[in-house]
Design a protein around this motif. Structure first.
Motif, mmCIF file in Angstrom:
data_model
loop_
_atom_site.group_PDB
_atom_site.id
_atom_site.type_symbol
_atom_site.label_atom_id
_atom_site.label_comp_id
_atom_site.label_asym_id
_atom_site.label_seq_id
_atom_site.Cartn_x
_atom_site.Cartn_y
_atom_site.Cartn_z
ATOM 1 N N LYS A 18 0.836 -1.210 0.000
ATOM 2 C CA LYS A 18 0.000 0.000 0.000
ATOM 3 C C LYS A 18 0.866 1.254 0.000
ATOM 4 O O LYS A 18 0.598 2.224 -0.726
ATOM 5 C CB LYS A 18 -0.931 -0.003 1.220
ATOM 6 C CG LYS A 18 -2.029 -1.053 1.157
ATOM 7 C CD LYS A 18 -2.975 -0.932 2.343
ATOM 8 C CE LYS A 18 -4.085 -1.983 2.279
ATOM 9 N NZ LYS A 18 -5.063 -1.847 3.354
ATOM 10 N N LYS A 19 1.907 1.248 0.806
ATOM 11 C CA LYS A 19 2.793 2.411 0.865
ATOM 12 C C LYS A 19 3.475 2.633 -0.480
ATOM 13 O O LYS A 19 3.597 3.777 -0.943
ATOM 14 C CB LYS A 19 3.828 2.220 1.969
ATOM 15 C CG LYS A 19 3.242 2.329 3.372
ATOM 16 C CD LYS A 19 4.325 2.147 4.435
ATOM 17 C CE LYS A 19 3.714 2.250 5.832
ATOM 18 N NZ LYS A 19 4.741 2.058 6.888
ATOM 19 N N VAL A 20 3.925 1.555 -1.094
ATOM 20 C CA VAL A 20 4.546 1.678 -2.412
ATOM 21 C C VAL A 20 3.539 2.239 -3.418
ATOM 22 O O VAL A 20 3.882 3.109 -4.233
ATOM 23 C CB VAL A 20 5.074 0.309 -2.892
ATOM 24 C CG1 VAL A 20 5.515 0.374 -4.351
ATOM 25 C CG2 VAL A 20 6.227 -0.143 -2.014
ATOM 26 N N PHE A 21 2.307 1.754 -3.339
ATOM 27 C CA PHE A 21 1.272 2.203 -4.269
ATOM 28 C C PHE A 21 0.956 3.684 -4.095
ATOM 29 O O PHE A 21 1.003 4.460 -5.060
ATOM 30 C CB PHE A 21 0.003 1.368 -4.069
ATOM 31 C CG PHE A 21 -1.182 1.825 -4.872
ATOM 32 C CD1 PHE A 21 -1.204 1.675 -6.252
ATOM 33 C CD2 PHE A 21 -2.288 2.405 -4.251
ATOM 34 C CE1 PHE A 21 -2.295 2.099 -6.992
ATOM 35 C CE2 PHE A 21 -3.384 2.819 -4.985
ATOM 36 C CZ PHE A 21 -3.394 2.669 -6.362
ATOM 37 N N TYR A 22 0.676 4.089 -2.844
ATOM 38 C CA TYR A 22 0.227 5.462 -2.606
ATOM 39 C C TYR A 22 1.372 6.483 -2.673
ATOM 40 O O TYR A 22 1.169 7.604 -3.183
ATOM 41 C CB TYR A 22 -0.460 5.565 -1.245
ATOM 42 C CG TYR A 22 -1.852 4.963 -1.217
ATOM 43 C CD1 TYR A 22 -2.892 5.530 -1.946
ATOM 44 C CD2 TYR A 22 -2.136 3.824 -0.462
ATOM 45 C CE1 TYR A 22 -4.167 4.983 -1.919
ATOM 46 C CE2 TYR A 22 -3.412 3.271 -0.427
ATOM 47 C CZ TYR A 22 -4.417 3.861 -1.155
ATOM 48 O OH TYR A 22 -5.687 3.316 -1.135
ATOM 49 N N TYR A 23 2.535 6.108 -2.194
ATOM 50 C CA TYR A 23 3.597 7.109 -2.032
ATOM 51 C C TYR A 23 4.712 7.001 -3.070
ATOM 52 O O TYR A 23 5.538 7.922 -3.162
ATOM 53 C CB TYR A 23 4.191 7.007 -0.625
ATOM 54 C CG TYR A 23 3.195 7.360 0.447
ATOM 55 C CD1 TYR A 23 2.451 8.538 0.382
ATOM 56 C CD2 TYR A 23 2.978 6.515 1.535
ATOM 57 C CE1 TYR A 23 1.532 8.859 1.360
ATOM 58 C CE2 TYR A 23 2.062 6.831 2.522
ATOM 59 C CZ TYR A 23 1.336 8.004 2.428
ATOM 60 O OH TYR A 23 0.423 8.329 3.402
ATOM 61 N N ASP A 24 4.762 5.919 -3.835
ATOM 62 C CA ASP A 24 5.796 5.790 -4.860
ATOM 63 C C ASP A 24 5.196 5.745 -6.266
ATOM 64 O O ASP A 24 5.545 6.561 -7.123
ATOM 65 C CB ASP A 24 6.637 4.532 -4.627
ATOM 66 C CG ASP A 24 7.502 4.634 -3.386
ATOM 67 O OD1 ASP A 24 7.690 5.753 -2.883
ATOM 68 O OD2 ASP A 24 7.974 3.586 -2.907
ATOM 69 N N ILE A 25 4.293 4.784 -6.488
ATOM 70 C CA ILE A 25 3.790 4.558 -7.846
ATOM 71 C C ILE A 25 2.868 5.677 -8.312
ATOM 72 O O ILE A 25 3.038 6.208 -9.423
ATOM 73 C CB ILE A 25 3.092 3.193 -7.927
ATOM 74 C CG1 ILE A 25 4.136 2.071 -7.757
ATOM 75 C CG2 ILE A 25 2.347 3.033 -9.250
ATOM 76 C CD1 ILE A 25 3.575 0.682 -7.789
ATOM 77 N N LEU A 26 1.898 6.081 -7.474
ATOM 78 C CA LEU A 26 0.987 7.143 -7.900
ATOM 79 C C LEU A 26 1.734 8.448 -8.169
ATOM 80 O O LEU A 26 1.498 9.088 -9.215
ATOM 81 C CB LEU A 26 -0.125 7.339 -6.864
ATOM 82 C CG LEU A 26 -1.084 6.158 -6.632
ATOM 83 C CD1 LEU A 26 -2.274 6.594 -5.791
ATOM 84 C CD2 LEU A 26 -1.562 5.557 -7.950
ATOM 85 N N PRO A 27 2.632 8.879 -7.300
ATOM 86 C CA PRO A 27 3.396 10.102 -7.609
ATOM 87 C C PRO A 27 4.249 9.961 -8.871
ATOM 88 O O PRO A 27 4.408 10.920 -9.622
ATOM 89 C CB PRO A 27 4.268 10.300 -6.370
ATOM 90 C CG PRO A 27 3.511 9.643 -5.276
ATOM 91 C CD PRO A 27 2.873 8.447 -5.916
ATOM 92 N N GLU A 28 4.790 8.769 -9.114
ATOM 93 C CA GLU A 28 5.604 8.591 -10.317
ATOM 94 C C GLU A 28 4.753 8.694 -11.572
ATOM 95 O O GLU A 28 5.181 9.259 -12.587
ATOM 96 C CB GLU A 28 6.304 7.242 -10.261
ATOM 97 C CG GLU A 28 7.210 7.012 -11.477
ATOM 98 C CD GLU A 28 8.156 5.846 -11.289
ATOM 99 O OE1 GLU A 28 8.357 5.107 -12.254
ATOM 100 O OE2 GLU A 28 8.680 5.687 -10.185
ATOM 101 N N LEU A 29 3.537 8.135 -11.520
ATOM 102 C CA LEU A 29 2.634 8.267 -12.652
ATOM 103 C C LEU A 29 2.292 9.728 -12.908
ATOM 104 O O LEU A 29 2.263 10.190 -14.054
ATOM 105 C CB LEU A 29 1.351 7.460 -12.404
ATOM 106 C CG LEU A 29 1.486 5.937 -12.443
ATOM 107 C CD1 LEU A 29 0.206 5.270 -11.965
ATOM 108 C CD2 LEU A 29 1.831 5.459 -13.848
#
Length: 536
Positions: free
Chosen positions: A495-506
């Motif tokens: 979840k942390k990777v999704f919300y704080y890494d992947i979404l901002p990278e997109l």
């Protein structure tokens, strides 16, 4: 039957004429063979000559060759039509409105693809029987008319009411088949539900018995009833043909017994009748298949699928993005209506009003049942609004530009599907390729998948499948990415990777990110929150 004949005429006229020509040639050989043998037996007192035997042998060989060539060419033609039929049906199915497909379920399309199309092509394969049998019967009738025109006239008069009864039987066959197809689709639907929920049913015997006793059992019983009725209609048609056949022979024998006709007339009639029996049954065996094919085609016509055999199956042209930058999307007073089978509105979702015009992370929230998933399907063009409008860069979305509009979106729905047959479209940019390899490891898919898709995706768990779908979204260059509660039931680390890494990278790559979520403790990852409420 009429519908199948229209379908037959719409197929390749060259192949059909070739098959019919070969079949008629075979039938004429049969008729000549029957007449020659009948003449030999009628004049046995004159003896059998060598040229007569040679002629019989030649006709038998020609009959065999013509029938084989007719079957060979027809099998090539029918399987080509079957391939086109399946391709066209599959493309039509994927082009149907999503709401319509969801309401129909998957059982009926699967049955049509695997069974009903075969019914149509099987009817095509009986085409030689039509040519051979009609030519043989016509030729034999000409011979019998030459033997005795009055007797032949009486036979034709007797055939008319018999043929009328046979047509009425075929109408019943058609209705029985339609009822059977409907019952089959319903029973298949319950069986598919059982397979999907197999784990739950194994753990709950009470629910399992309810499925079997209240749904699957009754639907299977109904299906068997309709199948029995259909089989009986087939049987009645066959027995009626047999009854008429022997009835005709009995009438001729009665004419002989009463002295109305002489033995010289009766002998060829009885002999020819015995020869024609196989041809009559061959023709009658094809009639139920032609009736069934017509019923299937009528059913598909009513559903909106009209197959054109001569039309080449063209791949869908890939929709072209209107631009590669973040699009401007306006959702204005959009409502969606769920409708029952009786065209009665069940409930309405919306109105939805939203504007997105720049790369950002937008969270969609709201209580259960408010229509969050429905909103996402409307937004990406999968559902057609009942009212309101959606604009892309100021242009209203309609049927003409819908595909181009949809091409702007990548979407991961609640239960994403990953196609194991399609290789991954890996990023060519070195920096993006490194990030991709990084996320394979972070999402713990390293060693679980192979980029050429040689691994079995079915071996992945539900969570791993969702993470693989997320990975695919990273390599998809669509300007808008949609997530429908992707993080639900995922481990906190993911979840942390999704919300704080992947979404901002997109977002940093210039994309608009729209995610449905209930997890308020991650709301700080969003640039904006769109909350849906129930309107009373």
């Amino acid at each position: 039957m009429k519908r199948f004949l229209r379908f037959l005429l719409a197929t390749s006229s060259t192949n059909v004429l070739l098959v019919m020509g070969l079949s008629v040639a075979a039938g004429l050989c049969s008729a000549l063979l029957i007449a020659l043998i009948g003449n030999v037996f009628t004049n046995l007192h004159l003896g059998v000559h060598g040229y007569q035997v040679a002629a019989i042998v030649a006709l038998v060989l020609l009959l065999t060759i013509f029938e084989y060539l007719a079957k060979f060419h027809l099998l090539n033609h029918s399987e080509r039509v079957a391939h086109q039929f399946r391709q066209s049906f599959a493309r039509w199915q994927i082009s149907r409105p999503l709401a319509e497909s969801e309401s129909k379920g998957t059982a009926a399309p699967l049955a049509t693809y695997s069974e009903d199309i075969k019914r149509v092509t099987l009817a095509l394969e009986y085409l030689p029987e039509l040519g051979v049998s009609l030519a043989a019967i016509t030729g034999a009738s000409v011979y019998l008319t030459w033997v005795s025109a009055p007797v032949m006239l009486g036979a034709l008069i007797a055939v008319i009411p018999s043929a009328w009864v046979f047509v009425r039987i075929q109408l019943r066959v058609r209705n029985a088949l339609l009822d059977m197809l409907s019952a089959r689709d319903k029973s298949n639907g319950f069986f598919r539900t059982m397979l999907i929920g197999e784990k739950e049913l194994k753990l709950n015997t009470q629910r399992s018995e309810s499925i079997f006793e209240d749904h699957l059992g009754p639907s299977s019983y109904t299906l068997s009833g309709h199948a029995k009725r259909l089989a009986l209609m087939y049987c009645v048609g066959t027995l009626w043909t047999q009854l008429c056949y022997f009835g005709a022979i009995i009438v001729v024998l009665l004419l002989l017994a009463t002295g109305t006709v002489t033995g010289g007339v009766v002998a060829p009639y009885v002999l020819v009748a015995l020869f024609l029996r196989s041809y009559i049954y061959r023709f009658m065996a094809g009639v139920p298949h032609w009736t069934a094919a017509g019923a299937v085609l009528d059913r598909l016509d009513k559903e909106g699928f009209g197959f054109l055999p001569n039309a080449p199956v063209k791949p869908n042209a890939p929709a072209i993005l209107q631009n590669t930058a973040a699009p401007v999307i306006d959702v204005k007073s959009v409502c969606y209506e769920y409708v029952s089978e009786h065209d009665t509105a069940l409930f309405t979702a919306g109105p939805f009003d939203l504007r997105v015009d720049k790369p950002e992370i937008l969270f969609v929230t709201g209580q259960n049942g408010v229509g969050k998933s429905t909103f996402l399907k409307i937004l990406c063009g999968l559902y057609t609004p009942k009212s309101g409008q959606i604009l892309l860069n100021g242009e209203k979305i309609n049927d003409e530009n819908l595909d181009a509009y949809r091409a702007n979106f990548s979407a991961l729905f609640t239960v994403p599907h990953v196609f194991p047959e399609v290789p991954l479209n890996l990023p060519t940019d070195p920096a993006r390729a490194r990030r991709f390899e990084h996320y394979i490891k972070v999402l713990q898919l390293d060693g679980k998948i192979k980029l050429d898709r040689s691994a079995h995706i079915s071996e992945l768990s539900h969570g791993q499948t969702k993470r693989l779908a997320l990975l695919l979204a990273l390599v998809d260059d669509r300007p808008v990415v949609i997530f429908d509660e992707w993080a639900e039931n995922q481990d906190p680390s993911y979840k942390k990777v999704f919300y704080y890494d992947i979404l901002p990278e997109l977002k940093a790559s210039g994309r608009i990110v729209i995610a449905v979520t209930h997890e308020s403790n991650y709301f700080d990852a969003a640039d904006r929150i769109y909350t849906l409420t129930v309107n009373h």
